[in-house]
Scaffold this motif. Sequence first.
Motif, PDB file in Angstrom:
ATOM      1  N   HIS A   1       1.246  -1.267   0.242  1.00  0.00           N
ATOM      2  CA  HIS A   1      -0.312   0.172  -0.044  1.00  0.00           C
ATOM      3  C   HIS A   1       1.000   0.856   0.049  1.00  0.00           C
ATOM      4  N   ILE A   2       0.172   2.567  -0.271  1.00  0.00           N
ATOM      5  CA  ILE A   2       1.509   3.583  -1.111  1.00  0.00           C
ATOM      6  C   ILE A   2       1.334   4.226  -0.474  1.00  0.00           C
ATOM      7  N   ASP A   3       1.293   5.032   0.809  1.00  0.00           N
ATOM      8  CA  ASP A   3       1.353   5.860   0.941  1.00  0.00           C
ATOM      9  C   ASP A   3       2.398   7.247   1.479  1.00  0.00           C
ATOM     10  N   GLU A   4       1.779   8.942   1.832  1.00  0.00           N
ATOM     11  CA  GLU A   4       2.804   9.201   1.925  1.00  0.00           C
ATOM     12  C   GLU A   4       2.627   9.969   3.608  1.00  0.00           C
ATOM     13  N   PHE A   5       4.728   9.893   4.327  1.00  0.00           N
ATOM     14  CA  PHE A   5       4.954  10.110   4.978  1.00  0.00           C
ATOM     15  C   PHE A   5       5.992  11.299   5.374  1.00  0.00           C
TER      16      PHE A   5
ATOM     17  N   TYR B   1       5.399   7.153  11.511  1.00  0.00           N
ATOM     18  CA  TYR B   1       3.814   6.410  10.900  1.00  0.00           C
ATOM     19  C   TYR B   1       2.972   6.376  11.664  1.00  0.00           C
TER      20      TYR B   1
ATOM     21  N   ASP C   1       0.085   3.681  13.601  1.00  0.00           N
ATOM     22  CA  ASP C   1      -0.769   2.459  13.093  1.00  0.00           C
ATOM     23  C   ASP C   1      -2.682   2.664  13.428  1.00  0.00           C
TER      24      ASP C   1
ATOM     25  N   LYS D   1       6.099   8.914  -0.700  1.00  0.00           N
ATOM     26  CA  LYS D   1       5.783   8.525  -0.973  1.00  0.00           C
ATOM     27  C   LYS D   1       6.465   7.143   0.192  1.00  0.00           C
TER      28      LYS D   1
ATOM     29  N   VAL E   1       5.676   2.816   0.636  1.00  0.00           N
ATOM     30  CA  VAL E   1       5.313   1.383  -0.220  1.00  0.00           C
ATOM     31  C   VAL E   1       5.416   0.826   0.997  1.00  0.00           C
TER      32      VAL E   1
ATOM     33  N   TYR F   1       8.812   4.657  -2.562  1.00  0.00           N
ATOM     34  CA  TYR F   1       8.858   4.652  -4.487  1.00  0.00           C
ATOM     35  C   TYR F   1       8.724   5.245  -5.359  1.00  0.00           C
TER      36      TYR F   1
END
Length: 154
Positions: free
Chosen positions: A31-35, A55, A57, A87, A89, A99
């Motif tokens: 899953h690709i998210d921005e952090f 991150y 959770d 991004k 992953v 990513y």
Amino acid sequence: MEFLVLILAVICVPAGLYLLFGFLSMRAGGHIDEFEITGFQKATDKGRALPVVRYEDGEGTLKLVEVRKIEQISYLFSPPIERQVIKVVGIESDMPRVYGYVRFLGGLILLLPGLAALGLHLHKTLFTGQVVYIVIFIGLMLGGWALLKFIQRH
């Protein structure tokens, strides 16, 4: 000469397919998210310091996750700074990655000379001309993109 062309095809085509399938599995499997970057590790990948991202959770607890690999081309040209959003992953997996398209591009770059060598070996002039055109076109696009990134940073 024909033997060298055949060796190039035998080495480049599987290596290019391996990188392309690696990119596709990374894309499909995580899953690709921005952090937000909170710091950097002493460890490096491809000559750049690996980031540490914050991150949250599902339970609402904050965790610091150390990214293991860099797969983003612009990260390699100019590394990000703290508090920048990137991004990532597979944040919950054993191998979180920044990513990007390094594997995809590497796979294409390896695959095209191998296909051109196969075209030369099979005496398909039209096929070889098309592969050379694609290689030149991709080179021009990547060169222009790299120049734009360089101009943006300076």
